[in-house]
Design an enzyme around this catalytic site. Structure first.
Site, PDB file in Angstrom:
ATOM      1  N   LEU A 137      74.722  27.449  63.447  1.00 44.86           N
ATOM      2  CA  LEU A 137      74.478  26.448  62.413  1.00 44.86           C
ATOM      3  C   LEU A 137      73.117  25.841  62.690  1.00 44.86           C
ATOM      4  O   LEU A 137      72.714  25.697  63.851  1.00 44.86           O
ATOM      5  CB  LEU A 137      75.547  25.348  62.446  1.00 44.86           C
ATOM      6  N   ASP A 138      72.400  25.475  61.637  1.00 48.20           N
ATOM      7  CA  ASP A 138      71.125  24.806  61.820  1.00 48.20           C
ATOM      8  C   ASP A 138      71.333  23.497  62.589  1.00 48.20           C
ATOM      9  O   ASP A 138      72.422  22.908  62.559  1.00 48.20           O
ATOM     10  CB  ASP A 138      70.477  24.499  60.467  1.00 48.20           C
ATOM     11  N   LYS A 139      70.282  23.035  63.237  1.00 50.62           N
ATOM     12  CA  LYS A 139      70.352  21.820  64.048  1.00 50.62           C
ATOM     13  C   LYS A 139      71.034  20.673  63.301  1.00 50.62           C
ATOM     14  O   LYS A 139      71.916  20.000  63.850  1.00 50.62           O
ATOM     15  CB  LYS A 139      68.940  21.405  64.469  1.00 50.62           C
TER      16      LYS A 139
END
Length: 319
Positions: A137-139
């Site tokens: 997942l993106d940050k």
């Protein structure tokens, strides 16, 4: 503490004529062919008590013994970073990742990542490539991630991802009022100019996203999004592509939109929501050991729940 994999099998007569590495890939399908080839070359595979090469042909009936001392695959250090563990057993970990936590170390984030936290929580992950992380997942995206605790589990989960067998549903807040749900089928690749961004491009890889309307507001829409593929930034890129970018997205979000006659509370909330309003709410997969279909669901994080609450209040005050 050293970790050793011990496997044993008779090669069926039906496999006569196959290369050894091909036969092992079928016999031990939970391990990648590349991994099995490495073990053969390292002398960790014995066929009738002799070492063979990956290309040697089997006749059927041979006894295969694998005793592989697993090397450390991860150089990062464990760090006592809090993790919300939703589920764990000997094969899997399911994590509810918080927004702001980077999944994997990179040039800008060499430590303080979910990988460092995983190595602290489950030290055996040092023997699994990428500490068992099979998807990301993106940050600034929150929500569910699955981690493999063994090589076998990792190979099985990667295969499910490749076969699109994972169920992944996200909740998001998009800018603009959608009339209906739909499907985006548009290839995604690196942006031709800004290499840090992704974009819909003819030379990109196939990417398919399904979305449906959960709730409409005066200038925004709460949507539920299901991934068919899993490209980098896929939901963010696809929603921007159809002109409904995610609220708060610093890369693909476009300009801030504050509805006319908004109260100070809504205007302030929209201005200060500094991450993409995206949450991985549901995850489903087949357990790599039991073969059981499993699924998990987690509620929205506080910031997104509060955002939806104030959007509802604004809508009701203008009805």
């Amino acid at each position: 503490m050293p970790v050793t994999e011990r496997l044993s099998s008779l090669i069926p007569l039906a496999m006569a004529g196959m290369r050894l590495d091909q036969a092992l890939a079928e016999l031990f399908s939970g391990y990648s062919r590349a991994r099995l080839q490495q073990w053969i070359r390292n002398g960790q595979v014995m066929v009738d008590a002799r070492q063979w090469r990956p290309k040697d042909k089997v006749s059927g009936g041979e006894r295969v013994e694998i005793v592989a001392a697993l090397e450390e695959e991860v150089t990062s250090q464990p760090q006592p970073i809090p993790l919300t563990v939703v589920y764990e057993d000997e094969a899997l970990l399911v994590i509810n990742k918080s927004a702001g936590l980077v999944v994997h170390p990179a040039a800008g984030n060499p430590e303080g990542t979910m990988l460092n936290a995983l190595l602290h929580h489950a030290p055996e992950l040092i023997h699994v490539p990428r500490a068992g992380i099979v998807h990301r997942l993106d940050k600034d995206t929150s929500g569910l991630l699955v981690v493999a605790r063994t090589l076998k589990a990792q190979a099985h989960l990667v295969e499910q991802l490749q076969e699109r067998a994972f169920e992944r549903e996200y909740e998001a807040v998009a800018v603009g009022v959608m009339t209906a749900g739909g499907r985006v089928d548009a290839p995604i690749g690196r942006h031709p100019v800004d290499r840090k961004r992704m974009a819909v491009t003819a030379s990109g890889k196939e990417a398919v996203t399904h979305y449906r309307v959960a709730e409409r507001f005066r200038a925004h829409t709460h949507v539920k999004v299901r991934l068919e593929t899993g490209r980098t930034h896929q939901i963010r890129v696809h929603m921007a592509h159809i002109h409904y970018p995610l609220l708060g997205d610093p890369v693909y979000g476009g300009r801030l939109r504050i509805p006319r006659d908004s109260g100070a509370g809504l205007a302030d909330t929209l201005r200060h929501f500094k991450r993409q309003a995206l949450h991985a709410a549901r995850l489903g997969l087949v357990h790599p050991e039991s073969g059981e279909r499993m699924g998990w669901q987690v509620p929205l994080p506080d910031d997104m729940a509060a955002l939806l609450g104030i959007l509802r209040e604004d809508r009701m005050s203008h009805e």
